[in-house]
Write a protein that holds these residues in place. Structure first.
Motif, PDB file in Angstrom:
ATOM      1  N   PRO A  46       0.802  -1.229   0.000  1.00 39.92           N
ATOM      2  CA  PRO A  46       0.000   0.000   0.000  1.00 39.92           C
ATOM      3  C   PRO A  46       0.834   1.279   0.000  1.00 39.92           C
ATOM      4  O   PRO A  46       0.412   2.288  -0.589  1.00 39.92           O
ATOM      5  CB  PRO A  46      -0.833  -0.111   1.285  1.00 39.92           C
ATOM      6  N   GLY A  47       1.998   1.263   0.612  1.00 43.03           N
ATOM      7  CA  GLY A  47       2.857   2.444   0.605  1.00 43.03           C
ATOM      8  C   GLY A  47       3.316   2.796  -0.798  1.00 43.03           C
ATOM      9  O   GLY A  47       3.342   3.978  -1.183  1.00 43.03           O
ATOM     10  N   PHE A  48       3.662   1.796  -1.578  1.00 39.54           N
ATOM     11  CA  PHE A  48       4.080   2.046  -2.952  1.00 39.54           C
ATOM     12  C   PHE A  48       2.895   2.451  -3.824  1.00 39.54           C
ATOM     13  O   PHE A  48       3.017   3.322  -4.684  1.00 39.54           O
ATOM     14  CB  PHE A  48       4.805   0.832  -3.539  1.00 39.54           C
ATOM     15  N   LEU A  49       1.759   1.853  -3.575  1.00 37.70           N
ATOM     16  CA  LEU A  49       0.564   2.203  -4.338  1.00 37.70           C
ATOM     17  C   LEU A  49       0.154   3.653  -4.055  1.00 37.70           C
ATOM     18  O   LEU A  49      -0.108   4.425  -4.980  1.00 37.70           O
ATOM     19  CB  LEU A  49      -0.578   1.236  -3.999  1.00 37.70           C
ATOM     20  N   ARG A  67       8.982   2.700 -13.863  1.00 31.78           N
ATOM     21  CA  ARG A  67       8.301   1.438 -13.590  1.00 31.78           C
ATOM     22  C   ARG A  67       8.435   1.095 -12.116  1.00 31.78           C
ATOM     23  O   ARG A  67       9.518   1.240 -11.549  1.00 31.78           O
ATOM     24  CB  ARG A  67       8.985   0.375 -14.436  1.00 31.78           C
ATOM     25  N   ILE A  68       7.342   0.637 -11.508  1.00 31.89           N
ATOM     26  CA  ILE A  68       7.348   0.153 -10.129  1.00 31.89           C
ATOM     27  C   ILE A  68       7.016  -1.329 -10.199  1.00 31.89           C
ATOM     28  O   ILE A  68       5.997  -1.718 -10.780  1.00 31.89           O
ATOM     29  CB  ILE A  68       6.314   0.892  -9.256  1.00 31.89           C
ATOM     30  N   TRP A  98      -3.503 -10.926  -5.933  1.00 31.14           N
ATOM     31  CA  TRP A  98      -3.080  -9.873  -5.011  1.00 31.14           C
ATOM     32  C   TRP A  98      -3.109  -8.512  -5.692  1.00 31.14           C
ATOM     33  O   TRP A  98      -3.584  -7.527  -5.119  1.00 31.14           O
ATOM     34  CB  TRP A  98      -1.680 -10.191  -4.479  1.00 31.14           C
ATOM     35  N   ALA A  99      -2.626  -8.454  -6.910  1.00 31.19           N
ATOM     36  CA  ALA A  99      -2.641  -7.197  -7.666  1.00 31.19           C
ATOM     37  C   ALA A  99      -4.068  -6.699  -7.851  1.00 31.19           C
ATOM     38  O   ALA A  99      -4.352  -5.509  -7.667  1.00 31.19           O
ATOM     39  CB  ALA A  99      -1.966  -7.394  -9.025  1.00 31.19           C
ATOM     40  N   ASP A 100      -4.974  -7.615  -8.195  1.00 32.56           N
ATOM     41  CA  ASP A 100      -6.381  -7.243  -8.386  1.00 32.56           C
ATOM     42  C   ASP A 100      -7.033  -6.835  -7.066  1.00 32.56           C
ATOM     43  O   ASP A 100      -7.712  -5.811  -6.995  1.00 32.56           O
ATOM     44  CB  ASP A 100      -7.155  -8.404  -9.014  1.00 32.56           C
ATOM     45  N   ALA A 101      -6.824  -7.618  -6.018  1.00 34.23           N
ATOM     46  CA  ALA A 101      -7.434  -7.331  -4.712  1.00 34.23           C
ATOM     47  C   ALA A 101      -6.951  -6.014  -4.129  1.00 34.23           C
ATOM     48  O   ALA A 101      -7.678  -5.347  -3.392  1.00 34.23           O
ATOM     49  CB  ALA A 101      -7.154  -8.473  -3.738  1.00 34.23           C
ATOM     50  N   SER A 102      -5.727  -5.629  -4.466  1.00 43.56           N
ATOM     51  CA  SER A 102      -5.135  -4.391  -3.945  1.00 43.56           C
ATOM     52  C   SER A 102      -5.393  -3.188  -4.849  1.00 43.56           C
ATOM     53  O   SER A 102      -4.964  -2.086  -4.526  1.00 43.56           O
ATOM     54  CB  SER A 102      -3.616  -4.574  -3.804  1.00 43.56           C
ATOM     55  N   ASN A 103      -6.067  -3.428  -5.967  1.00 42.63           N
ATOM     56  CA  ASN A 103      -6.295  -2.365  -6.958  1.00 42.63           C
ATOM     57  C   ASN A 103      -4.974  -1.727  -7.393  1.00 42.63           C
ATOM     58  O   ASN A 103      -4.902  -0.521  -7.615  1.00 42.63           O
ATOM     59  CB  ASN A 103      -7.257  -1.303  -6.427  1.00 42.63           C
ATOM     60  N   ILE A 113      -2.994  -3.116  -9.991  1.00 45.23           N
ATOM     61  CA  ILE A 113      -2.609  -3.642 -11.302  1.00 45.23           C
ATOM     62  C   ILE A 113      -2.300  -2.552 -12.332  1.00 45.23           C
ATOM     63  O   ILE A 113      -1.515  -2.775 -13.240  1.00 45.23           O
ATOM     64  CB  ILE A 113      -3.678  -4.627 -11.835  1.00 45.23           C
ATOM     65  N   ASN A 114      -2.857  -1.363 -12.185  1.00 44.99           N
ATOM     66  CA  ASN A 114      -2.592  -0.296 -13.151  1.00 44.99           C
ATOM     67  C   ASN A 114      -1.390   0.564 -12.784  1.00 44.99           C
ATOM     68  O   ASN A 114      -0.936   1.361 -13.602  1.00 44.99           O
ATOM     69  CB  ASN A 114      -3.830   0.584 -13.341  1.00 44.99           C
ATOM     70  N   ASP A 115      -0.895   0.429 -11.566  1.00 43.33           N
ATOM     71  CA  ASP A 115       0.216   1.264 -11.099  1.00 43.33           C
ATOM     72  C   ASP A 115       1.507   0.497 -10.843  1.00 43.33           C
ATOM     73  O   ASP A 115       2.595   1.066 -10.915  1.00 43.33           O
ATOM     74  CB  ASP A 115      -0.185   1.982  -9.805  1.00 43.33           C
ATOM     75  N   ILE A 116       1.368  -0.767 -10.504  1.00 47.85           N
ATOM     76  CA  ILE A 116       2.518  -1.582 -10.113  1.00 47.85           C
ATOM     77  C   ILE A 116       2.482  -2.875 -10.909  1.00 47.85           C
ATOM     78  O   ILE A 116       1.418  -3.466 -11.105  1.00 47.85           O
ATOM     79  CB  ILE A 116       2.489  -1.876  -8.591  1.00 47.85           C
ATOM     80  N   GLU A 117       3.646  -3.308 -11.371  1.00 48.51           N
ATOM     81  CA  GLU A 117       3.765  -4.604 -12.035  1.00 48.51           C
ATOM     82  C   GLU A 117       4.292  -5.599 -11.011  1.00 48.51           C
ATOM     83  O   GLU A 117       4.969  -5.224 -10.053  1.00 48.51           O
ATOM     84  CB  GLU A 117       4.707  -4.495 -13.229  1.00 48.51           C
TER      85      GLU A 117
END
Length: 164
Positions: free
Chosen positions: A54-57, A70-71, A85-90, A92-96
């Motif tokens: 969440p801190g990076f997001l 790129r993150i 995890w990417a989907d559950a954390s929303n 996927i559009n900001d972090i790979e």
């Protein structure tokens, strides 16, 4: 452990991003532009899920404003878990996300940690790196539980310091 000035290794990985899941190599993902790479012991694990990711997001826009192209987050989990995890954390559009299911990348980076006593096997040490065109500019590895040295605020500070 990989050090400043070293080139990121080429290891087969699965990349999870907004386009889906693809097979590629670590140097293809981390080798161009300025990349903030952070590694966690496990997707959905308490500290990783509640504090580290969440801190990076939350700071993705600040990281990009500081020149990050790129993150990328890695964990020793399979691609299905990383996608969930990417989907559950929303995120996927900001972090790979790199799925390093067999810990090959963790080992190649010297960041593998034996968590067998906790039933988790080999995992990544909680860490982060700033990588510029495939060369490690900075490495941050946590030496105690929690997120401090490898969290988004520390990376932002390092990026700002590098500009001076």
């Amino acid at each position: 452990m990989i050090e400043r000035g070293e080139t990121v290794p080429s290891v087969g990985i699965k990349l999870v991003n907004a386009s889906g899941v693809s097979e590629t190599t670590s140097d293809a993902v981390l080798g161009a532009g300025t990349v903030v790479f952070f590694a966690v012991p496990g997707a959905f694990t308490p500290t990783c899920h509640v504090n580290h990711l969440p801190g990076f997001l939350a700071n993705a826009h600040k990281l990009r404003a500081a020149g990050v192209d790129r993150i990328v987050c890695a964990s020793v989990n399979d691609a299905h878990v990383m996608k969930a995890w990417a989907d559950a954390s929303n995120a996927i559009n900001d972090i790979e996300f790199i799925a390093d299911g067999n810990a090959d990348l963790a080992r190649a980076l010297g960041l593998a940690k034996d968590l067998s006593a906790n039933g988790m096997g080999t995992r990544f040490s909680r860490s982060a790196m700033i990588v510029r065109d495939g060369v490690v500019a900075d490495v941050f590895v946590e030496d105690a539980p929690g997120v401090s040295a490898s969290g988004a605020p520390a990376i932002l500070m390092a990026l700002e310091t590098a500009k001076v």
